[in-house]
Design a protein around this motif. Structure first.
Motif, PDB file in Angstrom:
ATOM      1  N   LYS A 252      -7.116  41.521   9.877  1.00  0.00           N
ATOM      2  CA  LYS A 252      -6.783  41.614   8.447  1.00  0.00           C
ATOM      3  C   LYS A 252      -5.733  42.707   8.249  1.00  0.00           C
ATOM      4  O   LYS A 252      -5.706  43.673   9.011  1.00  0.00           O
ATOM      5  N   PRO A 253      -4.891  42.578   7.219  1.00  0.00           N
ATOM      6  CA  PRO A 253      -3.929  43.644   6.934  1.00  0.00           C
ATOM      7  C   PRO A 253      -4.641  44.989   6.788  1.00  0.00           C
ATOM      8  O   PRO A 253      -5.694  45.064   6.164  1.00  0.00           O
ATOM      9  N   GLY A 254      -4.073  46.028   7.375  1.00  0.00           N
ATOM     10  CA  GLY A 254      -4.738  47.335   7.406  1.00  0.00           C
ATOM     11  C   GLY A 254      -4.588  48.113   6.108  1.00  0.00           C
ATOM     12  O   GLY A 254      -3.747  47.800   5.263  1.00  0.00           O
ATOM     13  N   GLU A 255      -5.434  49.150   5.979  1.00  0.00           N
ATOM     14  CA  GLU A 255      -5.459  49.942   4.736  1.00  0.00           C
ATOM     15  C   GLU A 255      -4.185  50.755   4.535  1.00  0.00           C
ATOM     16  O   GLU A 255      -3.672  50.833   3.426  1.00  0.00           O
ATOM     17  N   VAL A 256      -3.690  51.362   5.599  1.00  0.00           N
ATOM     18  CA  VAL A 256      -2.466  52.172   5.478  1.00  0.00           C
ATOM     19  C   VAL A 256      -1.294  51.258   5.119  1.00  0.00           C
ATOM     20  O   VAL A 256      -0.481  51.567   4.245  1.00  0.00           O
ATOM     21  N   THR A 257      -1.237  50.110   5.765  1.00  0.00           N
ATOM     22  CA  THR A 257      -0.186  49.128   5.466  1.00  0.00           C
ATOM     23  C   THR A 257      -0.225  48.760   3.984  1.00  0.00           C
ATOM     24  O   THR A 257       0.806  48.743   3.311  1.00  0.00           O
ATOM     25  N   LYS A 258      -1.430  48.501   3.476  1.00  0.00           N
ATOM     26  CA  LYS A 258      -1.560  48.077   2.072  1.00  0.00           C
ATOM     27  C   LYS A 258      -1.122  49.190   1.119  1.00  0.00           C
ATOM     28  O   LYS A 258      -0.471  48.922   0.114  1.00  0.00           O
ATOM     29  N   ARG A 259      -1.472  50.428   1.473  1.00  0.00           N
ATOM     30  CA  ARG A 259      -1.042  51.560   0.629  1.00  0.00           C
ATOM     31  C   ARG A 259       0.477  51.686   0.640  1.00  0.00           C
ATOM     32  O   ARG A 259       1.104  51.904  -0.402  1.00  0.00           O
ATOM     33  N   LEU A 260       1.061  51.541   1.807  1.00  0.00           N
ATOM     34  CA  LEU A 260       2.533  51.636   1.905  1.00  0.00           C
ATOM     35  C   LEU A 260       3.203  50.509   1.126  1.00  0.00           C
ATOM     36  O   LEU A 260       4.226  50.715   0.462  1.00  0.00           O
ATOM     37  N   MET A 261       2.618  49.308   1.191  1.00  0.00           N
ATOM     38  CA  MET A 261       3.178  48.168   0.439  1.00  0.00           C
ATOM     39  C   MET A 261       3.204  48.472  -1.054  1.00  0.00           C
ATOM     40  O   MET A 261       4.183  48.192  -1.745  1.00  0.00           O
ATOM     41  N   GLU A 262       2.106  49.059  -1.537  1.00  0.00           N
ATOM     42  CA  GLU A 262       2.019  49.404  -2.965  1.00  0.00           C
ATOM     43  C   GLU A 262       3.062  50.444  -3.357  1.00  0.00           C
ATOM     44  O   GLU A 262       3.748  50.299  -4.363  1.00  0.00           O
ATOM     45  N   GLU A 263       3.153  51.496  -2.527  1.00  0.00           N
ATOM     46  CA  GLU A 263       4.102  52.572  -2.836  1.00  0.00           C
ATOM     47  C   GLU A 263       5.539  52.066  -2.751  1.00  0.00           C
ATOM     48  O   GLU A 263       6.394  52.476  -3.525  1.00  0.00           O
ATOM     49  N   PHE A 264       5.780  51.171  -1.807  1.00  0.00           N
ATOM     50  CA  PHE A 264       7.136  50.637  -1.665  1.00  0.00           C
ATOM     51  C   PHE A 264       7.541  49.861  -2.919  1.00  0.00           C
ATOM     52  O   PHE A 264       8.644  50.016  -3.433  1.00  0.00           O
ATOM     53  N   LYS A 265       6.616  49.034  -3.403  1.00  0.00           N
ATOM     54  CA  LYS A 265       6.865  48.278  -4.645  1.00  0.00           C
ATOM     55  C   LYS A 265       7.287  49.213  -5.774  1.00  0.00           C
ATOM     56  O   LYS A 265       8.185  48.913  -6.549  1.00  0.00           O
ATOM     57  N   LYS A 266       6.593  50.366  -5.847  1.00  0.00           N
ATOM     58  CA  LYS A 266       6.896  51.326  -6.916  1.00  0.00           C
ATOM     59  C   LYS A 266       8.324  51.838  -6.807  1.00  0.00           C
ATOM     60  O   LYS A 266       9.017  51.921  -7.820  1.00  0.00           O
ATOM     61  N   ILE A 267       8.757  52.184  -5.600  1.00  0.00           N
ATOM     62  CA  ILE A 267      10.107  52.784  -5.507  1.00  0.00           C
ATOM     63  C   ILE A 267      11.211  51.752  -5.771  1.00  0.00           C
ATOM     64  O   ILE A 267      12.268  52.109  -6.266  1.00  0.00           O
ATOM     65  N   THR A 268      10.940  50.481  -5.505  1.00  0.00           N
ATOM     66  CA  THR A 268      11.968  49.471  -5.814  1.00  0.00           C
ATOM     67  C   THR A 268      12.163  49.325  -7.327  1.00  0.00           C
ATOM     68  O   THR A 268      13.193  48.853  -7.780  1.00  0.00           O
ATOM     69  N   LYS A 269      11.142  49.744  -8.082  1.00  0.00           N
ATOM     70  CA  LYS A 269      11.216  49.614  -9.552  1.00  0.00           C
ATOM     71  C   LYS A 269      11.977  50.769 -10.191  1.00  0.00           C
ATOM     72  O   LYS A 269      12.432  50.654 -11.321  1.00  0.00           O
ATOM     73  N   VAL A 270      12.069  51.880  -9.483  1.00  0.00           N
ATOM     74  CA  VAL A 270      12.702  53.061 -10.106  1.00  0.00           C
ATOM     75  C   VAL A 270      13.947  53.561  -9.368  1.00  0.00           C
ATOM     76  O   VAL A 270      14.848  54.113  -9.987  1.00  0.00           O
ATOM     77  N   ASN A 271      13.989  53.360  -8.053  1.00  0.00           N
ATOM     78  CA  ASN A 271      15.140  53.849  -7.279  1.00  0.00           C
ATOM     79  C   ASN A 271      16.205  52.788  -7.236  1.00  0.00           C
ATOM     80  O   ASN A 271      15.915  51.643  -6.954  1.00  0.00           O
ATOM     81  N   GLY A 272      17.432  53.149  -7.487  1.00  0.00           N
ATOM     82  CA  GLY A 272      18.493  52.167  -7.291  1.00  0.00           C
ATOM     83  C   GLY A 272      19.659  52.397  -8.217  1.00  0.00           C
ATOM     84  O   GLY A 272      19.580  53.180  -9.163  1.00  0.00           O
ATOM     85  N   VAL A 273      20.737  51.678  -7.907  1.00  0.00           N
ATOM     86  CA  VAL A 273      21.948  51.777  -8.718  1.00  0.00           C
ATOM     87  C   VAL A 273      21.868  50.703  -9.804  1.00  0.00           C
ATOM     88  O   VAL A 273      21.746  49.515  -9.499  1.00  0.00           O
ATOM     89  N   LYS A 274      21.936  51.166 -11.064  1.00  0.00           N
ATOM     90  CA  LYS A 274      21.713  50.253 -12.186  1.00  0.00           C
ATOM     91  C   LYS A 274      22.996  49.505 -12.560  1.00  0.00           C
ATOM     92  O   LYS A 274      24.088  50.046 -12.440  1.00  0.00           O
ATOM     93  N   TYR A 275      22.863  48.266 -12.989  1.00  0.00           N
ATOM     94  CA  TYR A 275      23.989  47.517 -13.553  1.00  0.00           C
ATOM     95  C   TYR A 275      23.505  46.748 -14.777  1.00  0.00           C
ATOM     96  O   TYR A 275      22.346  46.381 -14.869  1.00  0.00           O
ATOM     97  N   GLU A 276      24.429  46.560 -15.729  1.00  0.00           N
ATOM     98  CA  GLU A 276      24.088  45.839 -16.953  1.00  0.00           C
ATOM     99  C   GLU A 276      24.644  44.434 -16.859  1.00  0.00           C
ATOM    100  O   GLU A 276      25.782  44.254 -16.459  1.00  0.00           O
ATOM    101  N   LEU A 277      23.845  43.470 -17.280  1.00  0.00           N
ATOM    102  CA  LEU A 277      24.344  42.086 -17.256  1.00  0.00           C
ATOM    103  C   LEU A 277      24.990  41.744 -18.610  1.00  0.00           C
ATOM    104  O   LEU A 277      24.627  42.280 -19.627  1.00  0.00           O
TER     105      LEU A 277
END
Ligand code: PXG
Length: 290
Positions: free
Chosen positions: A265-290
């Motif tokens: 089964k997917p491991g606990e550390v992996t699952k925690r990292l997956m969650e944290e990674f999702k968070k940074i994709t929502k806030v980190n990055g170069v913004k553009y307006e459509l």
């Protein structure tokens, strides 16, 4: 669909390059695969830096500044009205003649495709991926360094064919002397003895942008981390295994060469990292307006 080609945005059918382009004739060129999440381009600067590093490694001078390249990426995204996109940036040696000589190619070809991203099915993230060890070995670092994201992906494609023949999506690539390097389009991590471990890129792997992000997250979360040469047996014996890449993000691996990893089964550390990674994709990055 609009494509950026040598300084202009053109329609898909007009986005054509010469059959004399050395990117096609010899795989002489470099590329990047980048992603945007809700109008934020993830780690754009890092991808552009890697593109220019790859180009420099093959003595290809990109005919525009990094700032102009970033502008071109954002313009292409806007032209296609894409909030969540896969961005493929390609620079080739350009059009030459029928001979290896790169001096015959006077102007590099630059193009940028932005498209919807095709993702692994959800089940793989929930249940983990089954993968194999490829028969095909990794290119020698001294022959064609896998740190260079070049258009020469045949080594990876041959390993991908190994995976497909085995009915799998990914394959682990070993070096000539049996060390684990990476997968065909993803870096590999294990959790062993409570520590996060990944092979050093010098063994024959791409310095993945997602890999780097995961290492940063582990530091933040207080997870012990080391870059270490590992063998396939270390992976079989690991408590958790996961892959990282722009397309895959973080994907758990639960079966390798028909052997179950830990309890399968997917491991606990992996699952925690997956969650944290999702968070940074929502806030980190170069913004553009459509
Ligand atoms: N190793 C290799 C050989 C790769 O090609 C990675 C690792 C992961 O690196 P990043 O920087 O993405 O974390 C890659 C990247 C595709 C596709 O279309 C492939 C990649 C990235 C994006 C799309 O197959 N490979």
């Amino acid at each position: 669909m609009r494509i950026y080609l040598n300084g202009k945005l053109v329609d898909k059918d007009k986005a054509v390059i010469s059959v004399f382009d050395h990117g096609l004739l010899y795989g002489d060129g470099v590329f990047e695969g980048i992603r945007s999440y809700n109008s934020l381009v993830f780690r754009l600067k890092e991808h552009i830096d890697r593109l220019y590093r790859s180009a420099e490694a093959i003595e290809l001078k990109i005919p525009m500044t990094k700032a102009d390249m970033i502008k071109a990426v954002l313009e292409t995204l806007k032209a296609n009205g894409l909030k969540d996109a896969y961005i493929r940036l390609v620079v080739t040696r350009g059009s030459g003649d029928l001979g290896l000589d790169p001096r015959k190619c006077k102007v590099p070809t630059v193009f940028i495709i932005t498209d919807k991203i095709s993702l692994y099915p959800k089940e793989f993230y929930q249940n983990g991926l089954a993968i194999i060890t490829a028969k095909t070995r990794r290119n020698l670092v001294t022959a064609l360094n896998p740190k260079i994201k070049s258009l020469n992906y045949l080594n990876n494609i041959l390993a991908k064919i190994d995976a497909i023949k085995a009915g799998m999506e990914e394959a682990i690539m070993l070096t000539y002397n049996d060390y684990v390097a990476e997968c065909t389009g993803d870096n590999i991590f294990i959790i062993s003895g409570g520590r996060l471990i990944t092979p050093p890129a010098d063994v024959g792997a791409l310095e993945g942008i997602t890999r780097d992000a995961v290492i940063g997250l582990a530091r933040m979360m207080g997870i012990g981390f080391e870059e270490k040469m590992i063998k396939i047996e270390d992976i079989y014996a690991a408590s958790e295994v996961f892959l990282t890449g722009t397309a895959a993000e973080i994907i758990p691996v639960t079966m390798i060469d028909k052997r179950r990893i830990n309890d399968g089964k997917p491991g606990e550390v992996t699952k925690r990292l997956m969650e944290e990674f999702k968070k940074i994709t929502k806030v980190n990055g170069v913004k553009y307006e459509l």
